[in-house]
Design a protein around this motif. Structure first.
Motif, mmCIF file in Angstrom:
data_model
loop_
_atom_site.group_PDB
_atom_site.id
_atom_site.type_symbol
_atom_site.label_atom_id
_atom_site.label_comp_id
_atom_site.label_asym_id
_atom_site.label_seq_id
_atom_site.Cartn_x
_atom_site.Cartn_y
_atom_site.Cartn_z
ATOM 1 N N GLN A 228 2.669 1.767 -3.616
ATOM 2 C CA GLN A 228 1.930 2.288 -4.796
ATOM 3 C C GLN A 228 2.058 3.824 -4.836
ATOM 4 O OE1 GLN A 228 -2.292 1.788 -4.393
ATOM 5 N NE2 GLN A 228 -2.339 2.547 -2.297
ATOM 6 N N VAL B 185 0.827 -1.183 0.042
ATOM 7 C CA VAL B 185 -0.024 0.018 -0.071
ATOM 8 C C VAL B 185 0.718 1.306 0.128
ATOM 9 C CG1 VAL B 185 -1.693 1.355 1.344
ATOM 10 C CG2 VAL B 185 -2.145 -1.373 1.171
ATOM 11 N N ASN C 247 -6.659 -7.358 -2.106
ATOM 12 C CA ASN C 247 -5.554 -6.300 -2.443
ATOM 13 C C ASN C 247 -6.290 -5.044 -2.398
ATOM 14 O OD1 ASN C 247 -2.548 -7.137 -3.388
ATOM 15 N ND2 ASN C 247 -3.901 -8.608 -3.948
ATOM 16 N N GLY D 87 -6.261 -1.366 0.762
ATOM 17 C CA GLY D 87 -5.988 -0.234 0.541
ATOM 18 C C GLY D 87 -5.281 0.204 -0.825
ATOM 19 N N LEU D 88 -5.142 -0.895 -1.832
ATOM 20 C CA LEU D 88 -4.645 -0.549 -3.089
ATOM 21 C C LEU D 88 -5.428 0.363 -4.039
ATOM 22 C CD1 LEU D 88 -2.713 -3.746 -3.841
ATOM 23 C CD2 LEU D 88 -1.783 -1.654 -3.263
ATOM 24 N N ASP D 89 -4.975 1.135 -4.478
ATOM 25 C CA ASP D 89 -5.759 2.119 -5.259
ATOM 26 C C ASP D 89 -5.879 1.655 -6.706
ATOM 27 O OD1 ASP D 89 -7.131 4.272 -6.815
ATOM 28 O OD2 ASP D 89 -6.055 5.956 -5.386
#
Length: 329
Positions: free
Chosen positions: A30, A27, A66, A70-72
């Motif tokens: 990224q 996170v 994923n 909090g992966l955008d």
């Protein structure tokens, strides 16, 4: 921005060991790197070829895991391995310059073969590092976040890239030699005290577990077997729950240690504290998970859009490689 390649095999839902070991750091990364996240469904076949239905379901499970932590999707490129033709082509090209002996002596291959009880290795399982090298280099990733147990794979990828460049590059590094981005994150042991938390070992807290499931699993976690009564003084050094407090309840860890040694806290109360801490971490993820589970078409679009982008990058790489190899008309 430098590019990183990371991801997961689609062999089931992800657990706290994945979160502590890589996802938590993912996170953060990224925001610092051009991040490619691979959903490795082809490599999942190396150990789960008899359960394709699990792999298909796990594509969504792993993607949602994923996204929920909090992966955008606007910052990352999440793609499905089987949809990237460049990976398949590179795997074939690379297999021509890698010896069987070097693969057999790969320590990670040895360890995993023993873990799965494989005496007669399949071509796909033995060639896993070759496929992984293709995963990393199809997009010319600069860095690969890994634990120290994965370093042999990265070294194998570097050797493949180096030999390919030497053979066809004519002095040009048209395939980058990837570097390992080592994490200092601790490795989380299983609830049963096993040295590894595993999807199929029955010793994991999954990111998708609800609060009650977490509570029940923590209740069964291994503690100091010599502590029978609440008045017995404990030894936190041999207690699995204590190791979890060190990771998830760092501010209270020292105090809990002292109370355990003095028998001023029992194992039941200690486990309740731990379960509360873990649930407080998972609660925000549960909200996002709920959204994505109700909007799987959106998850599918994220994967397909990422796969399209990855194919554009990979096709450009393959075009350059084929020209260097004189495989074109």
């Amino acid at each position: 921005m430098e590019r990183i390649l990371t991801g997961d095999r689609t062999t089931g839902k992800l657990h706290l060991g994945h979160y502590v070991g890589s996802l938590q750091n993912r996170v953060k990364l990224q925001n610092e790197y051009d991040t490619f996240i691979i959903l490795a469904d082809v490599q999942a076949l190396t150990t789960h070829f008899e359960r394709p239905e699990l792999i298909n379901k796990s594509i969504y499970d792993v993607a949602i895991d994923n996204l929920s932590i909090g992966l955008d999707p606007n910052k990352i490129t999440m793609f499905l391995q089987s949809k990237i033709s460049a990976i398949a082509e590179l795997t074939v090209f690379y297999s021509m310059i890698v010896s069987v002996n070097s693969l057999r002596h790969n320590p990670t291959i040895k360890t995993e073969a023993k873990q799965y009880g494989y005496d007669d290795l399949s071509y796909g399982f033995l060639g896993y590092p070759v496929s992984q090298a293709a995963d990393i280099t199809f997009c010319n990733a600069d860095l690969v976040p890994v634990g120290d147990d994965q370093i042999p794979h990265i070294e194998q990828s570097r050797k493949i890239a180096r030999r390919f460049n030497e053979s066809y590059g004519k002095g040009k590094e048209f395939i980058k030699e990837p570097k390992a981005l080592l994490s200092n994150n601790p490795r989380l042991i299983g609830l049963d005290g096993n040295s590894k938390m595993g999807k199929s070992l029955g010793n994991a807290v999954f990111l998708s577990d609800n609060a009650e499931e977490v509570n029940e699993k923590i209740k069964l976690a291994t503690t100091d077997v010599n502590r029978i009564k609440i008045t017995d003084k404990g030894n936190p050094e041999i207690c699995t729950v204590n190791k979890y407090h060190e990771v998830f309840n760092e501010s209270e860890h020292k105090n809990i240690n002292e109370m355990c040694r003095k028998a001023t806290i029992g194992c039941v109360a200690c486990k309740k504290l731990l379960a509360n801490e873990i649930n407080s971490i998972l609660n925000p993820f549960r909200e996002k998970r709920g959204y994505y589970e109700e909007h799987k078409e959106e998850v599918r679009d994220i994967i397909l859009t990422g796969s399209e982008k990855a194919n554009i990058v990979g096709n450009k790489t393959i075009e350059e490689i084929k020209k260097a190899m004189n495989i074109y008309i």
